[in-house]
Design a protein around this motif. Sequence first.
Motif, mmCIF file in Angstrom:
data_model
loop_
_atom_site.group_PDB
_atom_site.id
_atom_site.type_symbol
_atom_site.label_atom_id
_atom_site.label_comp_id
_atom_site.label_asym_id
_atom_site.label_seq_id
_atom_site.Cartn_x
_atom_site.Cartn_y
_atom_site.Cartn_z
ATOM 1 N N GLN A 91 23.049 27.687 45.070
ATOM 2 C CA GLN A 91 24.445 27.894 44.682
ATOM 3 C C GLN A 91 24.547 28.373 43.235
ATOM 4 O OE1 GLN A 91 26.952 27.773 47.054
ATOM 5 N NE2 GLN A 91 27.976 28.871 45.411
ATOM 6 N N ASP A 100 26.334 31.750 42.151
ATOM 7 C CA ASP A 100 27.448 31.710 41.182
ATOM 8 C C ASP A 100 27.177 32.631 39.995
ATOM 9 O OD1 ASP A 100 28.195 28.122 41.514
ATOM 10 O OD2 ASP A 100 28.819 29.870 42.709
ATOM 11 N N GLU A 160 27.460 36.232 41.043
ATOM 12 C CA GLU A 160 28.863 36.589 41.252
ATOM 13 C C GLU A 160 29.530 36.860 39.905
ATOM 14 O OE1 GLU A 160 30.577 37.464 43.911
ATOM 15 O OE2 GLU A 160 32.294 37.749 42.575
ATOM 16 N N ARG A 161 29.235 36.050 38.924
ATOM 17 C CA ARG A 161 29.793 36.234 37.576
ATOM 18 C C ARG A 161 29.309 37.551 36.974
ATOM 19 N NH1 ARG A 161 28.318 31.412 35.113
ATOM 20 N NH2 ARG A 161 26.850 32.365 33.655
#
Lengths: 165, 156
Positions: free
Chosen positions: B37, B41, B44-45
């Motif tokens: 995860q 994350d 994605e950022r």
Amino acid sequence: MADLSSLDWTIVEAFNEGLPLAPRPFAEVARRAGCSEDEVLARLRAWRDEGVIRRFGARVGHRRLGYRANGMSVWAVPPCGVERVAEAMVRQPEVSHCYERPAFDDWPYSLYAMIHGASEEEVRAVAGRIAEETGCRDYEVLFSAKEYKKTRPFFSRPEPGPGQE
Amino acid sequence: MTLDALDSAILEWVQAEFPLVPAPFAELAKELGTTEQDVLDRLERMRRDGLVRDIGPVFDPVRLGCTTTLCAARVDPARVDEVAAFVSEFPEVTHNYLREHEYNLWFTLIAESRARIEEILGAVRGRAGVMAARSLPALRRYKIRVHFAAPGGADG
């Protein structure tokens, strides 16, 4: 040359949208393509081994990373010197692409090296190093003043020609 | 976006060593000592911030039956933006740049045939302000390695 099956093309087209950021991303692409996760992974591995794909991975926004200067250096090199100058260019880590292209009367440059750096000075310094090493000083560095378009290619299966399929 | 050491390591891995396995981000997480995860994350950022444009196969267009070339045009500086807009409309054009030289408009074409390349070049030559347009296809490729080190990453 292209020798792809219909399923191969379906997988190529399914990747036009890119790999999703998900725990089982290839399974999602397989769903788009209507085939199994195994098939997608097997094709990708084979393509990578065979050079149909140069690599599998991320395209990075290099300007955001600080590579603010991107210079296309172009060099006038007599045919007998091309190999030697190209070899010096290839050795520079800041050079991402090095190609030989045709030269003309109003455009005498035959070797191209894309150089990336934090500043124009850095890029010019790399070109200077190549010139020092090779003695080839007939070159220019063309910086990009504006980026009008930068996209990934969009691939789709060719239309069947007359007499095919 | 400030990148920490883990971000830089992820950026290095996703460019160079992307695992072709069912759960690649879990694999990356294991290598880098974090969770799946966390990797997702962070990516994605980076995607939101334009650091990662996308992830996928980088095809050699020639192996897919395409013809590619680099084109250079000499365009009246007063008209270059509008000519550039015309050029960009072609789906075959992937990169399009203004450069500082008499040959000021540079664009790459990935097309289904040489005939199509000539067709596009012909259309560009017909635009007001275009004084010349040339195709400069690669005669030989010596290097292609698109890999950018992040600060504090393996090369940086």
